[in-house]
Enzyme design. Structure first.
Site, short mmCIF file in Angstrom:
data_model
loop_
_atom_site.label_atom_id
_atom_site.label_comp_id
_atom_site.label_asym_id
_atom_site.label_seq_id
_atom_site.Cartn_x
_atom_site.Cartn_y
_atom_site.Cartn_z
CG HIS A 39 -4.47 9.22 0.16
ND1 HIS A 39 -5.30 9.93 1.02
CD2 HIS A 39 -5.10 8.04 -0.08
CE1 HIS A 39 -6.37 9.21 1.28
NE2 HIS A 39 -6.27 8.05 0.63
CG HIS A 70 -1.96 0.98 1.31
ND1 HIS A 70 -2.23 1.71 2.45
CD2 HIS A 70 -2.86 1.38 0.38
CE1 HIS A 70 -3.27 2.51 2.21
NE2 HIS A 70 -3.66 2.34 0.98
#
Length: 263
Positions: free
Chosen positions: A71, A29
């Site tokens: 993000h 991730h």
């Protein structure tokens, strides 16, 4: 791990989509989970040192149309900048410090572009899941541009990147731009019609909050020709549950806990 097969370019998953899945089970991730500053090249290098061969990243557009990795919509959490990232040109974003927020060891680590990450992945034979993370209001454009760049950057490679998004409009834009790149719908809940939405977008995968997968939801997705992936899985019991359910991919922060070589 590498097959000379790509996902079908038709609007709906074909029988081939269910068998020609070139991606490994384990996905790191944002590069290396929480061990390094997320979405920087340093993080992907660290994740690779732990044995991971596939990574997830978040991609959005600078104001001048450069796909870069971040993000959040804003810069404060993971850089020394402030404000909406998509309002800044890449030349300005490139000067930011994307490492100091994490720890002193990574001070000065710059933000990364999708092009820079593609060079790293291709040079090492690594695979990539690109989450299209648009600045609000730019969903379709971001999908179109990220897909176009991905197709160009990975041209001629045996395994293309997997494009995913929580935003149907971003996946629709990606499909319009490069229909042959494989797409996956990200879900944090299962609203009515979730499977129909994925099928209408021509997706080959559904990527869920791992708690949403049950024997019934896995059977429904797989019965529709979809691959089943999960985020963000950081506990051994949760990973084992997903393996026992027969799911296809596990996205984890715990690159130090899970060994991709184990299967």
């Amino acid at each position: 791990m590498h097959h000379d097969q790509t996902a079908p370019s038709s609007s709906a998953p074909s029988a081939a989509a269910a068998t020609a899945w070139p991606y490994p089970r384990w996905v790191a991730h944002r590069g290396a989970g929480k061990l390094a500053p997320e979405n920087t090249l340093a993080a992907f290098r660290l994740g690779a040192m732990y044995g991971f061969r596939m990574f997830e990243c978040d991609a959005k557009l600078s104001s001048d149309g450069v796909p870069f990795l971040l993000h959040d919509s804003t810069l404060e959490r993971t850089t020394n900048g402030s404000g909406t990232a998509g309002d800044r040109a890449w030349g300005e974003l490139a000067q930011l410090d994307a490492g100091s927020w994490h720890s002193r060891a990574w001070a000065g680590e710059p933000p990364a572009t999708l092009a820079g990450l593609s060079r790293f992945c291709i040079a090492n034979g690594y695979l990539l899941n690109i989450e299209i993370k648009p600045t609000p209001g730019c969903e379709e454009e971001t999908g179109r541009v990220v897909a176009a760049h991905a197709a160009r950057l990975w041209q001629g490679q045996p395994v293309p990147p997997l494009l995913t998004s929580f935003q149907p409009a971003a996946l629709s834009g990606a499909r319009q731009s490069v229909p042959g790149l494989p797409r996956g719908l990200l879900l944090d809940s299962l609203p009515e019609g979730w499977l129909d939405t994925a099928q209408q977008l021509g997706c080959v995968a559904i990527v869920c909050n791992h708690a949403l997968w049950t024997a019934a939801t896995v059977a429904a997705a797989q019965g529709a020709g979809m691959r089943t992936l999960s985020y963000t899985v950081n506990d051994e019991w949760a990973a084992q549950r997903l393996i026992d359910l027969g799911t296809d991919g596990i996205i984890t922060d715990r690159v130090d806990l899970f060994s991709p070589a184990a299967g």
